[in-house]
Design a protein around this motif. Structure first.
Motif, PDB file in Angstrom:
ATOM      1  N   THR A 198       0.860  -1.189   0.000  1.00  0.00           N
ATOM      2  CA  THR A 198       0.000   0.000   0.000  1.00  0.00           C
ATOM      3  C   THR A 198       0.891   1.232   0.000  1.00  0.00           C
ATOM      4  OG1 THR A 198      -1.729  -1.129   1.242  1.00  0.00           O
ATOM      5  CG2 THR A 198      -1.816   1.268   1.204  1.00  0.00           C
ATOM      6  N   LEU A 199       0.610   2.169  -0.912  1.00  0.00           N
ATOM      7  CA  LEU A 199       1.358   3.423  -0.978  1.00  0.00           C
ATOM      8  C   LEU A 199       0.492   4.542  -0.422  1.00  0.00           C
ATOM      9  CD1 LEU A 199       2.965   3.161  -4.551  1.00  0.00           C
ATOM     10  CD2 LEU A 199       4.079   2.790  -2.346  1.00  0.00           C
ATOM     11  N   TRP A 200       1.040   5.330   0.498  1.00  0.00           N
ATOM     12  CA  TRP A 200       0.328   6.453   1.115  1.00  0.00           C
ATOM     13  C   TRP A 200       1.008   7.748   0.707  1.00  0.00           C
ATOM     14  CZ3 TRP A 200      -3.767   4.791   4.125  1.00  0.00           C
ATOM     15  CH2 TRP A 200      -3.735   3.469   4.567  1.00  0.00           C
ATOM     16  N   ASN A 201       0.234   8.678   0.161  1.00  0.00           N
ATOM     17  CA  ASN A 201       0.758   9.988  -0.222  1.00  0.00           C
ATOM     18  C   ASN A 201       0.761  10.878   1.025  1.00  0.00           C
ATOM     19  OD1 ASN A 201       1.442  12.417  -1.394  1.00  0.00           O
ATOM     20  ND2 ASN A 201      -0.571  12.751  -2.306  1.00  0.00           N
ATOM     21  N   VAL A 202       1.827  10.831   1.812  1.00  0.00           N
ATOM     22  CA  VAL A 202       1.843  11.501   3.113  1.00  0.00           C
ATOM     23  C   VAL A 202       2.061  13.004   3.005  1.00  0.00           C
ATOM     24  CG1 VAL A 202       2.611   9.422   4.297  1.00  0.00           C
ATOM     25  CG2 VAL A 202       4.316  11.027   3.450  1.00  0.00           C
ATOM     26  N   ALA A 203       2.578  13.474   1.879  1.00  0.00           N
ATOM     27  CA  ALA A 203       2.832  14.908   1.728  1.00  0.00           C
ATOM     28  C   ALA A 203       1.650  15.626   1.104  1.00  0.00           C
ATOM     29  CB  ALA A 203       4.084  15.136   0.881  1.00  0.00           C
ATOM     30  N   GLY A 204       0.529  14.938   0.920  1.00  0.00           N
ATOM     31  CA  GLY A 204      -0.626  15.545   0.288  1.00  0.00           C
ATOM     32  C   GLY A 204      -1.328  16.545   1.185  1.00  0.00           C
ATOM     33  N   TRP A 205      -2.290  17.225   0.598  1.00  0.00           N
ATOM     34  CA  TRP A 205      -3.093  18.243   1.286  1.00  0.00           C
ATOM     35  C   TRP A 205      -3.987  17.564   2.308  1.00  0.00           C
ATOM     36  CZ3 TRP A 205      -7.971  19.724   2.423  1.00  0.00           C
ATOM     37  CH2 TRP A 205      -8.237  21.085   2.570  1.00  0.00           C
ATOM     38  N   ARG A 206      -3.981  18.050   3.541  1.00  0.00           N
ATOM     39  CA  ARG A 206      -4.836  17.464   4.573  1.00  0.00           C
ATOM     40  C   ARG A 206      -5.043  18.468   5.692  1.00  0.00           C
ATOM     41  NH1 ARG A 206      -0.330  14.457   4.879  1.00  0.00           N
ATOM     42  NH2 ARG A 206      -1.396  12.582   4.192  1.00  0.00           N
ATOM     43  N   SER A 207      -6.072  18.220   6.492  1.00  0.00           N
ATOM     44  CA  SER A 207      -6.279  19.024   7.684  1.00  0.00           C
ATOM     45  C   SER A 207      -5.551  18.384   8.856  1.00  0.00           C
ATOM     46  CB  SER A 207      -7.769  19.147   8.002  1.00  0.00           C
ATOM     47  OG  SER A 207      -8.292  17.904   8.432  1.00  0.00           O
ATOM     48  N   THR A 208      -5.374  19.150   9.908  1.00  0.00           N
ATOM     49  CA  THR A 208      -4.694  18.689  11.109  1.00  0.00           C
ATOM     50  C   THR A 208      -5.586  18.939  12.310  1.00  0.00           C
ATOM     51  OG1 THR A 208      -2.506  19.198  10.200  1.00  0.00           O
ATOM     52  CG2 THR A 208      -2.670  19.024  12.588  1.00  0.00           C
ATOM     53  N   VAL A 209      -5.744  17.925  13.146  1.00  0.00           N
ATOM     54  CA  VAL A 209      -6.435  18.139  14.415  1.00  0.00           C
ATOM     55  C   VAL A 209      -5.435  18.791  15.356  1.00  0.00           C
ATOM     56  CG1 VAL A 209      -7.619  17.083  16.363  1.00  0.00           C
ATOM     57  CG2 VAL A 209      -7.985  16.187  14.064  1.00  0.00           C
ATOM     58  N   LEU A 210      -5.593  20.097  15.563  1.00  0.00           N
ATOM     59  CA  LEU A 210      -4.663  20.842  16.400  1.00  0.00           C
ATOM     60  C   LEU A 210      -4.745  20.379  17.847  1.00  0.00           C
ATOM     61  CD1 LEU A 210      -2.663  23.219  16.712  1.00  0.00           C
ATOM     62  CD2 LEU A 210      -4.648  24.705  17.073  1.00  0.00           C
ATOM     63  N   GLY A 211      -5.950  20.075  18.294  1.00  0.00           N
ATOM     64  CA  GLY A 211      -6.158  19.635  19.667  1.00  0.00           C
ATOM     65  C   GLY A 211      -7.633  19.595  19.974  1.00  0.00           C
ATOM     66  N   ARG A 212      -7.947  19.531  21.252  1.00  0.00           N
ATOM     67  CA  ARG A 212      -9.343  19.399  21.665  1.00  0.00           C
ATOM     68  C   ARG A 212      -9.635  20.349  22.814  1.00  0.00           C
ATOM     69  NH1 ARG A 212     -11.426  14.346  19.601  1.00  0.00           N
ATOM     70  NH2 ARG A 212      -9.771  13.390  18.373  1.00  0.00           N
ATOM     71  N   GLN A 213     -10.842  20.891  22.789  1.00  0.00           N
ATOM     72  CA  GLN A 213     -11.332  21.703  23.892  1.00  0.00           C
ATOM     73  C   GLN A 213     -12.764  21.299  24.170  1.00  0.00           C
ATOM     74  OE1 GLN A 213     -10.344  25.775  23.791  1.00  0.00           O
ATOM     75  NE2 GLN A 213     -11.283  26.231  25.745  1.00  0.00           N
ATOM     76  N   LYS A 214     -13.056  21.066  25.429  1.00  0.00           N
ATOM     77  CA  LYS A 214     -14.358  20.532  25.799  1.00  0.00           C
ATOM     78  C   LYS A 214     -15.471  21.482  25.381  1.00  0.00           C
ATOM     79  CE  LYS A 214     -16.840  18.529  29.731  1.00  0.00           C
ATOM     80  NZ  LYS A 214     -16.785  18.253  31.189  1.00  0.00           N
ATOM     81  N   PRO A 215     -16.456  20.995  24.575  1.00  0.00           N
ATOM     82  CA  PRO A 215     -17.573  21.835  24.182  1.00  0.00           C
ATOM     83  C   PRO A 215     -18.549  21.981  25.355  1.00  0.00           C
ATOM     84  CG  PRO A 215     -17.856  19.617  23.327  1.00  0.00           C
ATOM     85  CD  PRO A 215     -16.541  19.636  24.052  1.00  0.00           C
ATOM     86  N   PRO A 216     -19.619  22.761  25.210  1.00  0.00           N
ATOM     87  CA  PRO A 216     -20.146  23.302  23.963  1.00  0.00           C
ATOM     88  C   PRO A 216     -19.648  24.722  23.687  1.00  0.00           C
ATOM     89  CG  PRO A 216     -21.759  23.602  25.688  1.00  0.00           C
ATOM     90  CD  PRO A 216     -20.588  22.878  26.319  1.00  0.00           C
ATOM     91  N   LEU A 217     -20.090  25.229  22.529  1.00  0.00           N
ATOM     92  CA  LEU A 217     -19.822  26.597  22.089  1.00  0.00           C
ATOM     93  C   LEU A 217     -18.335  26.929  22.088  1.00  0.00           C
ATOM     94  CD1 LEU A 217     -22.767  28.669  23.606  1.00  0.00           C
ATOM     95  CD2 LEU A 217     -22.455  27.913  21.252  1.00  0.00           C
TER      96      LEU A 217
END
Length: 489
Positions: free
Chosen positions: A106-125
Motif C-alpha cells: 500500500t502506498l500512502w501519499n503523506v505529503a498531500g493536502w490534509r487538515s490537522t487536528v490541532l487539539g481538543r477543547q471541551k464543548p459546547p460553544l
C-alpha cells in the motif's frame, strides 16, 4: 542518521538526538507504537503495532513540522488486517509504503493536502480567533481560554491562560487591537473579561444591569483602532434595557445605544424575546453598523444617533451574526441554524447602493462564518460538519470534510493561508486555504468528475448482493500518476 526513534506498546514515542545524547521530543500515539519509521527528510514519522493483527485506526502518521499539540493522522486501513510486515518512506519523504502479510504493498501519499487536528477543547460553544501575530485563541462554555502556538518550534504547546469551571464564556471571542488580550464574555453574568495572552491576571468590566433583569451578552467586537468595544446586551426579562453597549477601553466609560425601533416599523412584537435585539459590526473605516429589530443602521457615535439603511428582517432567534468586507462597502449577515430542521440565511448588503443579495451557494445549515483579511474569501461552518470556502461573490465553495459534528466557529489566519475550525465534537482543526482559482471537485461535469476520480484511485465501488450495504470495494491495477494529486483524505 543523527536521530533515533523508539516506541512502546503504550503508544509513547521518543525521538533521540544521537550527537547530543539527549531526548529531543516525546510523542503520544493512540495505539501500540512498537513499529516506528522516520522519513529521510525528518518531517514524517509513522507508527504501527508490532502484533499479528492490526486493528482499525492503528497506523498513524505524525507531521513533525505541525504544531506540537497536533494529533497524528490515522491512515485508514481496513477494519481488521493482518500484522504489518514492513513499512518504509521513499527517499524524498513524500510516500509511505506498507506491506502486510499476504497483502499487496500500500502506498500512502503523506505529503498531500490534509487538515490537522490541532487539539481538543471541551464543548459546547467552542470558539476560535487568530491573533495578529498568527497564534490561535480558543474558548468554550467549559470555562477555559487557551492559546495555541502554531509553530512546530514552539515547545510549550497549548497554554491555558484563564479558567473557571462552568463559566459560560463560549461563542463570544475577539482579540484586542494590540493583540495582547483575548476578549471574552461571561454571557449570563453581564461581564466582559480581558485575558492577557501572556498569562497575566485577567481584568473585567461589569455592565450595569436593570433591577430584576436577566441580561445576556451576545457579541463582543473591538473596533479597528482598538479603542472601543461594542457588546450586544440583551435583557430577556426587561426588553426595554436591550441595547448595544459601547465601552471605551482606555477609560472604562460605558454608553448605551438604543437599538429599539423608533419611528420605523419593528419586526418583533412588543414583549417578544427579540424585541430591540441587535448585533453589531465595526466597518474597517471605523464606523459602527448594527442590524436587528430596528433594521440595518449606521451610527454616529458622537451624537449617539443612527440612520436606517435597510428595514428590519425577522430574526429566527437573537443570534444573528455580521461581518464587514475590508473595503467597508458590504455587510454580510448570517441567520444561523438554531436546531435540527431549521434553515439558515446568508445575505450581503451593499452600503452604497443599498441592495441585498442572497448567498445561497453555502447551503442553508450554517452556524458560523469568517472572512480573510482581504475580504474576498468567505469561510462558513455548517450543522452538517462541513467547512465551506469560496469567493464572497457567491460562487460554489470548496468543501472541507473532517469534522463529525456541527462546526461552531471558523477563523482565517492574518496571512490568509490557514483556516481554523472548532467543532461540537471538541476538535479544533487547521486547514490549508484551498486554491480558489481552481473549481471545486464536486462542480465538475459528471463525465469529467468520473474520469478525474478514476485517474486518482485504483479502488472501485461495485455492487455485491451478499453485502449488508449492497456494495463492496474492488482493488484494481494501480493506474500511476503523472502528477501526484492533492486531496483531503
Amino acid at each position: 542518521r543523527d536521530r533515533v526513534v523508539t516506541g512502546d506498546s503504550g503508544g509513547e514515542v521518543r525521538i533521540w538526538d544521537v550527537a547530543g545524547a539527549r531526548l529531543e521530543r516525546t510523542l503520544k500515539s493512540p495505539a501500540d507504537a512498537r513499529r516506528v519509521e522516520l522519513d529521510p527528510s525528518g518531517r514524517f514519522l509513522a507508527t504501527a503495532p508490532a502484533s499479528l493483527t492490526m486493528p482499525p485506526r492503528s497506523l498513524f502518521l505524525f507531521d513533525l513540522h505541525a504544531p506540537r499539540s497536533a494529533e497524528p493522522a490515522p491512515l485508514l486501513n481496513p477494519e481488521v488486517n493482518v500484522g504489518l510486515n514492513s513499512m518504509t518512506f521513499s527517499p524524498g519523504g513524500s510516500w509511505l509504503a506498507t506491506l502486510s502479510y499476504g497483502s499487496p504493498v500500500t502506498l500512502w501519499n503523506v505529503a498531500g493536502w490534509r487538515s490537522t487536528v490541532l487539539g481538543r477543547q471541551k464543548p459546547p460553544l467552542t470558539a476560535v480567533a487568530f491573533t495578529h501575530d498568527g497564534r490561535l485563541v480558543s474558548t468554550s462554555d467549559a470555562g477555559v481560554v487557551e492559546v495555541w502556538p502554531l509553530s512546530a518550534a514552539a515547545g510549550d504547546g497549548v497554554r491555558e491562560i484563564w479558567s473557571r469551571a462552568g463559566a459560560m464564556v463560549g461563542g463570544v471571542l475577539d482579540v484586542d487591537g494590540r493583540g495582547r488580550s483575548a476578549v471574552v464574555c461571561e454571557r449570563f453574568a453581564a461581564r466582559v473579561l480581558f485575558v492577557p495572552l501572556d498569562g497575566s491576571p485577567a481584568s473585567t468590566h461589569q455592565f450595569e444591569a436593570a433591577p430584576g433583569g436577566a441580561p445576556a451578552l451576545l457579541g463582543a467586537h473591538v473596533d479597528p483602532a482598538g479603542r472601543r468595544l461594542a457588546v450586544g446586551y440583551h435583557d430577556m426579562v426587561n426588553p426595554a434595557a436591550t441595547s448595544i453597549r459601547v465601552l471605551d477601553l482606555a477609560t472604562g466609560a460605558e454608553r448605551s445605544l438604543d437599538t429599539h425601533a423608533r419611528g420605523e416599523a419593528p419586526c418583533e412584537k412588543k414583549g417578544e424575546f427579540c424585541e430591540g435585539a441587535a448585533e453589531s459590526v465595526w466597518l474597517p473605516d471605523g464606523r459602527l453598523v448594527t442590524d436587528g429589530d430596528a433594521g440595518l443602521r449606521v451610527w454616529d457615535l458622537e451624537t449617539g444617533t443612527s440612520r436606517q439603511l435597510r428595514p428590519c428582517r425577522k430574526m429566527a432567534n437573537d443570534a444573528i451574526r455580521l461581518l464587514a468586507t475590508a473595503d467597508s462597502r458590504t455587510v454580510v449577515r448570517l441567520d444561523p441554524v438554531g436546531a435540527t430542521g431549521d434553515t439558515s440565511a446568508l445575505t450581503a448588503f451593499d452600503l452604497p447602493t443599498r441592495t441585498t443579495r442572497e448567498i445561497a451557494s453555502h447551503g442553508n445549515e450554517l452556524l458560523c462564518f469568517a472572512r480573510d483579511a482581504r475580504g474576498s474569501t468567505l469561510v462558513t461552518g455548517g450543522w452538517d460538519g462541513v467547512v465551506r470556502v469560496g469567493p464572497l461573490t457567491g460562487e460554489e465553495p470548496h468543501l472541507l470534510f473532517g469534522h463529525t459534528s456541527p462546526v461552531e466557529s471558523v477563523a482565517v489566519s492574518p496571512d490568509g493561508r490557514t483556516i481554523a475550525s472548532a467543532c461540537d465534537d471538541g476538535t479544533i482543526r487547521l486547514w490549508p486555504m484551498p486554491d480558489l482559482s481552481k473549481p471545486p471537485l464536486h462542480t465538475l461535469p459528471h463525465e469529467e468528475l468520473l474520469a478525474k476520480l478514476k485517474s486518482l484511485t485504483n479502488l472501485r465501488a461495485v455492487r455485491n448482493p451478499s453485502s449488508d450495504t449492497g456494495w463492496k470495494i474492488e482493488v484494481g491495477p494501480f493506474p500511476g500518476w503523472t502528477k501526484v494529486p492533492q486531496w483531503q483524505p
